[in-house]
Write an enzyme that holds these catalytic residues in place. Structure first.
Site, PDB file in Angstrom:
ATOM      1  N   LYS A 185      18.378  20.649  15.508  1.00 37.03           N
ATOM      2  CA  LYS A 185      18.323  19.268  15.025  1.00 37.03           C
ATOM      3  C   LYS A 185      16.931  18.669  15.264  1.00 37.03           C
ATOM      4  CE  LYS A 185      20.394  14.693  15.632  1.00 37.03           C
ATOM      5  NZ  LYS A 185      21.492  13.896  16.245  1.00 37.03           N
ATOM      6  N   GLU A 240      14.090  27.015  23.931  1.00 38.52           N
ATOM      7  CA  GLU A 240      14.699  28.341  23.789  1.00 38.52           C
ATOM      8  C   GLU A 240      14.717  28.770  22.319  1.00 38.52           C
ATOM      9  OE1 GLU A 240      16.038  25.608  25.321  1.00 38.52           O
ATOM     10  OE2 GLU A 240      17.689  26.236  26.622  1.00 38.52           O
ATOM     11  N   GLY A 269      24.569  16.686  17.738  1.00 41.43           N
ATOM     12  CA  GLY A 269      24.496  18.147  17.761  1.00 41.43           C
ATOM     13  C   GLY A 269      25.855  18.797  17.923  1.00 41.43           C
ATOM     14  N   ARG A 270      26.656  18.286  18.877  1.00 42.87           N
ATOM     15  CA  ARG A 270      27.947  18.914  19.144  1.00 42.87           C
ATOM     16  C   ARG A 270      29.010  18.520  18.125  1.00 42.87           C
ATOM     17  NH1 ARG A 270      25.969  15.706  22.883  1.00 42.87           N
ATOM     18  NH2 ARG A 270      26.955  13.690  23.335  1.00 42.87           N
ATOM     19  N   GLU A 288      29.624  17.370  27.437  1.00 46.68           N
ATOM     20  CA  GLU A 288      28.348  16.748  27.083  1.00 46.68           C
ATOM     21  C   GLU A 288      28.583  15.354  26.482  1.00 46.68           C
ATOM     22  OE1 GLU A 288      25.169  18.193  24.005  1.00 46.68           O
ATOM     23  OE2 GLU A 288      24.585  19.030  25.958  1.00 46.68           O
ATOM     24  N   HIS A 324      46.489  37.656  33.146  1.00 50.20           N
ATOM     25  CA  HIS A 324      46.155  38.793  34.010  1.00 50.20           C
ATOM     26  C   HIS A 324      44.828  38.565  34.719  1.00 50.20           C
ATOM     27  CE1 HIS A 324      49.451  41.031  32.086  1.00 50.20           C
ATOM     28  NE2 HIS A 324      49.076  40.356  31.006  1.00 50.20           N
ATOM     29  N   LYS A 337      15.362  20.159  31.781  1.00 46.64           N
ATOM     30  CA  LYS A 337      14.373  20.673  30.821  1.00 46.64           C
ATOM     31  C   LYS A 337      12.958  20.375  31.310  1.00 46.64           C
ATOM     32  CE  LYS A 337      16.739  20.187  26.328  1.00 46.64           C
ATOM     33  NZ  LYS A 337      16.769  19.380  25.081  1.00 46.64           N
TER      34      LYS A 337
END
Ligand code: F6P
Length: 515
Positions: free
Chosen positions: A197, A203, A258-259, A344, A375, A484
């Site tokens: 965005k 990264e 973004g999410r 977030e 399990h 960051k």
């Protein structure tokens, strides 16, 4: 006029105190009409809240708290495109991406942008895009992180078939991630989509540079690299400056969080893997929930009830976590997706008024697919001292029609939620099951693009609903900025030049780095 919320919160807290001594087993076995009264359905989804530790009085208190929080006005403001994200002075119009809400102009812009994305997806799928050796592009690698990755990755992992156009996802700056996803691909027939965005995420840009280097090392001349690059961003100029040709930049807007963005051009990977028609089915499923959320009375509102129950468990019963256990292997990435969406959005400590929150906000989201989870961590869920609410998700019909294993899967999902709720007394303390462990069971008719779109939209609106009661902003994320910024200075510390370490522990650890 005095604020009605403190009194509404106190009423809800009194109900929680009253119910602390009530056993879920007694609520469940004492009222045969409970499943009908505590279930909601919308867009084909069925949500059973009857295994939650609530009763009519508690739910009424939560509904009163929602109304004291001006729920309907806040929901209408969201769909109207008002500034519901005041700290960034933005709207949050992800519903407009599905054609619900926003202005006619906004919806026209959305339609044009998604048509452009669909056309590019169709060109890729028809193998009519060619690389530097004039060979058709055969694979797409999407590079992005957080909301620029988790949604498309979830949907493709859930719904892509063996013969789908190959779409791979890279998020981690760890060199092994990109290396692994490029394995077996030919630079001459691979396209790289940089999904970001802001087009500033370290990264993502580091991985994008490495992928561009991979194309060049594979023989792609600089003059032709544009044929292999795509950008999906709300910062188109930054993408062009980085080297993507204008025609291959798929824009979206700053009012898409973004999410909350998989429904936008960020969903390119979905449209390429599944085809534009199934991408549109995803949107349609979400749109059905949007309309339900906007129109259904609070008392029948499925996502709103999810939000109320979330606040009831987290802020009133003070249960810190929520386990998400999809009894569908194709939804194995749903917990990771919901971690960002919920934590977030609502992992905040400041209210919209600028005061400090007075109670816990978001649950700690975790989970894994069932029956696998039985399990691994279900022992603790049954007999551990901590009570962890669970969201079970299961499909009524399997894509493997008639296979008896679907019956086994469905039976295990129901059995686990019953065992957790009812418990089982035993004189032997090692074989005693306390029960009283709440859960919601969400039943999809079948797992397909439409039902997955509806499910995700339910969680989006549940997250928003919870934020209204908590009076927090679910659409900003300043909490990610500090780490960051520190990473930049630690990176310098690890490099040639010695920068200042934030603390002695970090300085000592930095000395163990081998570059
Ligand atoms: O995690 C912080 C965050 O800003 C998320 O909100 C976002 O989805 C992610 O980083 C990636 O941001 P971008 O899409 O701008 O690269």
């Amino acid at each position: 006029m005095n604020d009605p919320r403190p009194q509404a919160w106190q009423r809800a807290a009194d109900e929680a105190q009253r119910l602390r001594s009530t056993r879920l087993r007694d609520l469940l076995l004492g009222d045969p009409t409970r499943p009908q009264r505590f279930s909601r359905d919308a867009a084909g989804l069925f949500a059973d809240f009857s295994k939650q530790r609530i009763d009519a009085g508690a739910l009424d208190a939560m509904l009163a708290l929602a109304r004291a929080s001006e729920f309907e006005r806040r929901r209408d403001a969201l769909f109207a495109g008002e500034i519901v994200n005041p700290t960034e002075q933005r709207a949050a119009l992800h519903c407009a991406l599905r054609g619900v809400g926003g202005s006619a102009q906004i919806r026209a812009e959305v339609s044009a942008a998604l048509d452009r994305m669909r056309r590019l997806a169709t060109s890729l799928r028809s193998r009519s895009l060619h690389g530097f050796r004039r060979a058709p592009i055969q694979a797409l690698v999407c590079i992005g992180i957080g909301g620029s990755d988790l949604g498309p990755r979830l949907v493709c992992d859930a719904l892509a078939e063996a013969d789908s156009f190959p779409v791979r996802f890279v998020a981690n700056v760890d060199p092994d991630d990109l290396a692994r996803e490029l394995r077996g691909l030919d630079p001459a027939t691979t396209a790289i989509a940089v999904v970001s965005k802001t087009f500033t995420t370290r990264e993502t840009l580091a991985n994008a540079d490495a992928a561009r280097g991979w194309l060049a090392a594979g023989g792609c001349p600089a003059s032709e690299i544009g044929q292999h690059l795509i950008a999906v961003t709300a910062a188109p100029q930054a993408a062009v400056d980085w080297g993507v040709t204008q025609a291959r930049v798929l824009p979206f807007w700053d009012w898409v969080g973004g999410r909350y963005s998989l429904w936008s051009s960020v969903g390119l990977g979905i449209a390429v893997a599944l085809g534009p028609d199934r991408f549109d089915s995803l949107l349609d499923g979400a749109a059905q929930i949007d309309r339900h959320f906007l129109q259904a009375p609070l008392e029948q509102n499925l996502p709103a009830t999810m939000g109320l129950v979330s606040v009831w468990n987290r802020s009133l019963l003070q249960l810190p976590a929520l386990a998400v256990v999809p009894y569908a292997e194709r939804l194995r990435l749903l917990p990771a997706y919901l971690q960002q969406l919920v934590m977030e959005s609502n992992g905040k400590s400041a209210t919209l008024r600028g005061t400090r929150v007075e109670r816990p906000t978001a649950p700690i989201i975790w989970g894994a697919s069932g029956t696998n989870a039985q399990h691994s961590f279900f022992q603790q869920l049954h007999q551990g001292p901590d009570v962890v609410p669970i969201d079970f998700i299961v499909a009524a019909r399997s894509s493997a029609n008639g296979d008896e294993r679907h019956r086994i899967l469905f039976a295990n999902c129901l059995a686990q939620s019953a065992a957790l709720a009812l418990g089982r007394d035993a004189d032997d303390p090692h074989r005693h099951f306390p029960g009283n462990r709440p859960s919601t069971t969400l039943v999809l008719p079948q797992l397909d693009a439409g039902s997955l779109g509806a499910l995700i939209a339910c969680y989006e609106h549940a997250t928003f609903s919870a934020s209204v009661l908590l009076d927090i902003n679910p659409f900003d994320q300043f909490g990610v900025e500090y780490g960051k910024a520190l990473a930049k200075s630690v990176e310098a510390l690890l490099g040639e030049h010695d920068g200042p370490a934030p603390d002695p522990s970090t300085a000592a650890l930095a000395r163990r780095f081998i570059g």
